[in-house]
Motif scaffolding. Structure first.
Motif, PDB file in Angstrom:
ATOM      1  N   ALA A   8       0.989  -1.190   0.007  1.00  0.00           N
ATOM      2  CA  ALA A   8      -0.089  -0.117  -0.110  1.00  0.00           C
ATOM      3  C   ALA A   8       0.707   1.333  -0.001  1.00  0.00           C
ATOM      4  O   ALA A   8       0.394   2.357  -0.453  1.00  0.00           O
ATOM      5  N   LEU A   9       2.064   1.319   0.298  1.00  0.00           N
ATOM      6  CA  LEU A   9       2.744   2.238   0.593  1.00  0.00           C
ATOM      7  C   LEU A   9       3.252   3.222  -0.608  1.00  0.00           C
ATOM      8  O   LEU A   9       3.288   4.554  -0.749  1.00  0.00           O
ATOM      9  N   GLU A  19      -1.859   7.972   4.787  1.00  0.00           N
ATOM     10  CA  GLU A  19      -1.242   7.075   4.439  1.00  0.00           C
ATOM     11  C   GLU A  19      -1.100   5.877   5.472  1.00  0.00           C
ATOM     12  O   GLU A  19      -0.817   4.769   5.164  1.00  0.00           O
ATOM     13  N   PHE A  20      -0.743   6.443   6.707  1.00  0.00           N
ATOM     14  CA  PHE A  20      -0.789   5.255   7.887  1.00  0.00           C
ATOM     15  C   PHE A  20      -2.111   4.624   7.738  1.00  0.00           C
ATOM     16  O   PHE A  20      -1.830   3.252   7.888  1.00  0.00           O
ATOM     17  N   ALA A  21      -3.168   5.052   7.897  1.00  0.00           N
ATOM     18  CA  ALA A  21      -4.141   4.316   8.042  1.00  0.00           C
ATOM     19  C   ALA A  21      -4.639   3.327   6.728  1.00  0.00           C
ATOM     20  O   ALA A  21      -4.933   2.441   6.794  1.00  0.00           O
ATOM     21  N   THR A  26       0.920   2.361  12.189  1.00  0.00           N
ATOM     22  CA  THR A  26       0.490   3.209  13.250  1.00  0.00           C
ATOM     23  C   THR A  26       1.869   4.393  13.303  1.00  0.00           C
ATOM     24  O   THR A  26       2.917   3.987  13.532  1.00  0.00           O
ATOM     25  N   PRO A  27       1.364   5.603  13.195  1.00  0.00           N
ATOM     26  CA  PRO A  27       2.078   6.535  13.432  1.00  0.00           C
ATOM     27  C   PRO A  27       2.752   6.686  14.735  1.00  0.00           C
ATOM     28  O   PRO A  27       2.158   6.533  15.799  1.00  0.00           O
ATOM     29  N   LEU A  28       4.138   7.354  14.664  1.00  0.00           N
ATOM     30  CA  LEU A  28       4.746   7.367  16.186  1.00  0.00           C
ATOM     31  C   LEU A  28       5.796   8.778  15.999  1.00  0.00           C
ATOM     32  O   LEU A  28       6.433   8.962  15.272  1.00  0.00           O
TER      33      LEU A  28
END
Length: 67
Positions: A8-9, A19-21, A26-28
């Protein structure tokens, strides 16, 4: 990181799409830069630009590519 996430990236999406979803990641918060890291990644690099170098071909001619 799941292989589906990796597929998906490279999707081209509008700026309002998370784009994380989309990738199921998971964004950090990063420690030194504004962009978030990927929590599921085993390695995190946080980089700042210190120089931009125009590359050249083997013949010494500059090419329209920068590093």
């Amino acid at each position: 990181m799941a292989s589906n996430s990796l597929r998906a990236l490279p999707a081209t999406v509008p700026p309002e799409v998370d784009e994380f979803a989309l990738a199921g990641l998971t964004p950090l918060p990063s420690r030194r830069v504004a962009a978030p890291r990927v929590a599921e990644s085993l390695v995190h690099f946080e980089c700042r630009v210190t120089q931009i170098v125009q590359l050249q071909g083997i013949d010494g001619e500059k090419v329209p590519t920068w590093l």
